[in-house]
Design a protein around this motif. Structure first.
Motif, PDB file in Angstrom:
ATOM      1  N   UNK A  71       0.838  -1.202   0.000  1.00  0.00           N
ATOM      2  CA  UNK A  71       0.000   0.000   0.000  1.00  0.00           C
ATOM      3  C   UNK A  71       0.871   1.249   0.000  1.00  0.00           C
ATOM      4  N   UNK A  72       0.481   2.224  -0.808  1.00  0.00           N
ATOM      5  CA  UNK A  72       1.107   3.535  -0.803  1.00  0.00           C
ATOM      6  C   UNK A  72      -0.002   4.549  -1.043  1.00  0.00           C
TER       7      UNK A  72
ATOM      8  N   UNK B  48      -8.282  -4.751   0.117  1.00  0.00           N
ATOM      9  CA  UNK B  48      -7.676  -3.488  -0.306  1.00  0.00           C
ATOM     10  C   UNK B  48      -8.718  -2.369  -0.328  1.00  0.00           C
ATOM     11  N   UNK B  49      -9.919  -2.682  -0.787  1.00  0.00           N
ATOM     12  CA  UNK B  49     -10.988  -1.685  -0.786  1.00  0.00           C
ATOM     13  C   UNK B  49     -11.330  -1.259   0.635  1.00  0.00           C
TER      14      UNK B  49
ATOM     15  N   UNK C 159      -7.161   2.857  -6.120  1.00  0.00           N
ATOM     16  CA  UNK C 159      -6.440   2.402  -7.314  1.00  0.00           C
ATOM     17  C   UNK C 159      -5.842   1.046  -6.958  1.00  0.00           C
ATOM     18  N   UNK C 160      -6.246   0.030  -7.691  1.00  0.00           N
ATOM     19  CA  UNK C 160      -5.773  -1.319  -7.421  1.00  0.00           C
ATOM     20  C   UNK C 160      -4.985  -1.826  -8.618  1.00  0.00           C
TER      21      UNK C 160
ATOM     22  N   UNK D  79      -9.993   2.686  -9.794  1.00  0.00           N
ATOM     23  CA  UNK D  79      -9.221   2.388 -10.992  1.00  0.00           C
ATOM     24  C   UNK D  79      -8.569   1.019 -10.809  1.00  0.00           C
ATOM     25  N   UNK D  80      -8.851   0.112 -11.725  1.00  0.00           N
ATOM     26  CA  UNK D  80      -8.277  -1.232 -11.656  1.00  0.00           C
ATOM     27  C   UNK D  80      -7.310  -1.405 -12.823  1.00  0.00           C
ATOM     28  N   UNK D  81      -6.084  -1.738 -12.496  1.00  0.00           N
ATOM     29  CA  UNK D  81      -5.039  -1.923 -13.503  1.00  0.00           C
ATOM     30  C   UNK D  81      -4.524  -3.352 -13.409  1.00  0.00           C
ATOM     31  N   UNK D  82      -4.477  -4.029 -14.534  1.00  0.00           N
ATOM     32  CA  UNK D  82      -3.959  -5.392 -14.591  1.00  0.00           C
ATOM     33  C   UNK D  82      -2.582  -5.361 -15.235  1.00  0.00           C
ATOM     34  N   UNK D  83      -1.602  -5.868 -14.522  1.00  0.00           N
ATOM     35  CA  UNK D  83      -0.221  -5.847 -15.013  1.00  0.00           C
ATOM     36  C   UNK D  83       0.208  -7.247 -15.417  1.00  0.00           C
ATOM     37  N   UNK D  84       0.731  -7.393 -16.626  1.00  0.00           N
ATOM     38  CA  UNK D  84       1.121  -8.714 -17.114  1.00  0.00           C
ATOM     39  C   UNK D  84       2.190  -8.596 -18.186  1.00  0.00           C
TER      40      UNK D  84
END
Length: 375
Positions: A78-79, A116-117, A123-124, A182-187
């Motif tokens: 978390x930040x 997290x929510x 922003x996740x 905001x949901x960001x998927x990193x791959x």
């Protein structure tokens, strides 16, 4: 002399933070007065949370469902209002005693998102990689309040096998906070959801799927994609990256409004790698195998690209180097060395990888220094 150490993990051998520490140990033997900045990196999958924590983010640990339903402890970073989560911490292959290609699920990932929510995240960032499941993120969606039912109106079972009975998707119960998040998927994956290059065909066998399992899973994912499109209006089946983590990216894109980004780029931004390059004399990166896959968006290539943009020399250390010299320079690598240069015997390398890596780092730092010494 300021040296930035930003390696990926050496898969099956050392996680990225241990790789960075081993390299630092080797350098200190040669340059005890050097300023070393450790910034281990990842592709958006396993190691993403560790990279954020090493860069100063705060850790949170919660108990969630594992891929087979057994409770596991999962840590996220978390930040401020941003939370970085790893699918592998809740639904990773390493959490299973035996493969479960048809029934492994992602419910714990949804539970991690809920945690997290509750923490206040708006922003996740969800890092995808190392998954045990091929359920299209169905379990994640169920944990977040989406109902997935069969022809009789009953909730479907877990895993990709459950998707084979899917008849209806009802998003009415989706947690309302998702709409404001905001949901960001990193791959690092750019594969579509289904077909010969899809989640089941390409990644299913890594999770224990037989040829028959792959056929079942691919058909189930196609069914799922069709119902997602009917429910949300989002046709995600052929989108780049939809196959990530057993298709979890597809479910996240369709119903969570997630956008898919390069995991390597995102991780480098999260850990403020560009800032670390200020005043640096050298950057060291690397991974288990430096090969053509490295150049297809993996973290060491992103580190090298950014180092070149900052005007800092970048060298790589790897378990093996399969890139010809004429492929290294255009990618931003000034040089590359392999553990085989220190210890040719595979068994001995695997028995003490950190020690071998430290020795290699010490040798390489001498070769990497400018002819007139540190500036």
């Amino acid at each position: 002399m300021r040296i930035v150490i930003a390696p990926h993990s050496f898969a099956g051998s050392l996680p990225a933070d241990e790789v960075a520490s081993a390299i630092a140990t080797g350098i200190r033997r040669v340059l005890p007065g050097a300023e070393l900045v450790l910034r281990p990196v990842a592709d958006g999958g396993e190691g993403t949370v560790a990279a954020a924590l090493r860069a100063g983010w705060s850790a949170r640990t919660v108990r969630v469902s594992g891929p087979d339903g057994t409770p596991v402890e999962a840590t996220y970073a978390v930040d401020g209002a941003t939370a970085v989560l790893e699918l592998a911490s809740a639904a990773g292959r390493g959490l299973l005693h035996r493969p479960a290609p048809l029934t492994a699920g992602t419910r714990g990932v949804g539970e991690l998102v809920l945690a997290a929510l509750d923490e206040g995240a708006r922003r996740i960032v969800l890092g995808l990689g190392g998954s045990a499941s091929t359920d299209g993120g169905a379990g994640m969606l169920q944990a977040l309040g989406v109902r997935l039912t069969d022809g009789d109106g009953a909730d479907i079972g877990p895993g990709g096998a459950g998707l084979a009975t899917l008849a209806r998707i009802d998003p009415a119960g989706l947690d309302l906070r998702i709409a404001a998040t905001e949901v960001v998927v990193a791959t690092a994956v750019d594969n579509p959801l289904t077909g010969p290059a899809g989640a089941a065909a390409v990644f299913g066998p890594q999770k224990g799927a037989t040829a028959d399992h792959v056929a079942v899973l691919d058909a189930a994912l196609a069914r799922y994609a069709s119902l997602l499109a009917r429910t949300s209006g989002a046709w995600v089946e052929r989108r780049q990256g939809a196959a990530a983590a057993g298709g979890t990216a597809a479910g996240a894109m369709a119903l969570l409004g997630a956008r898919v980004v390069s995991g390597a780029e995102l991780v480098c931004d999260l850990i403020r790698l560009d800032e670390a390059f200020t005043g640096a004399d050298l950057v060291i990166t690397g991974e288990g195998a430096l090969d053509e896959q490295t150049l297809r968006g993996r973290a060491p290539a992103e580190v090298a690209r950014r180092a070149a943009a900052a005007g800092v020399r970048c060298v790589a250390l790897a378990g093996v180097v399969r890139l010809a010299p004429d492929r290294l320079a255009p990618a931003g690598f000034a040089a590359a060395s392999a553990l085989t240069e220190v210890e040719p015997d595979v068994a001995r390398r695997l028995a003490a990888p950190a020690a071998v890596l430290a020795e290699l780092a010490g040798r390489m730092i001498v070769a990497a220094l400018p002819a007139d010494g540190p500036r």
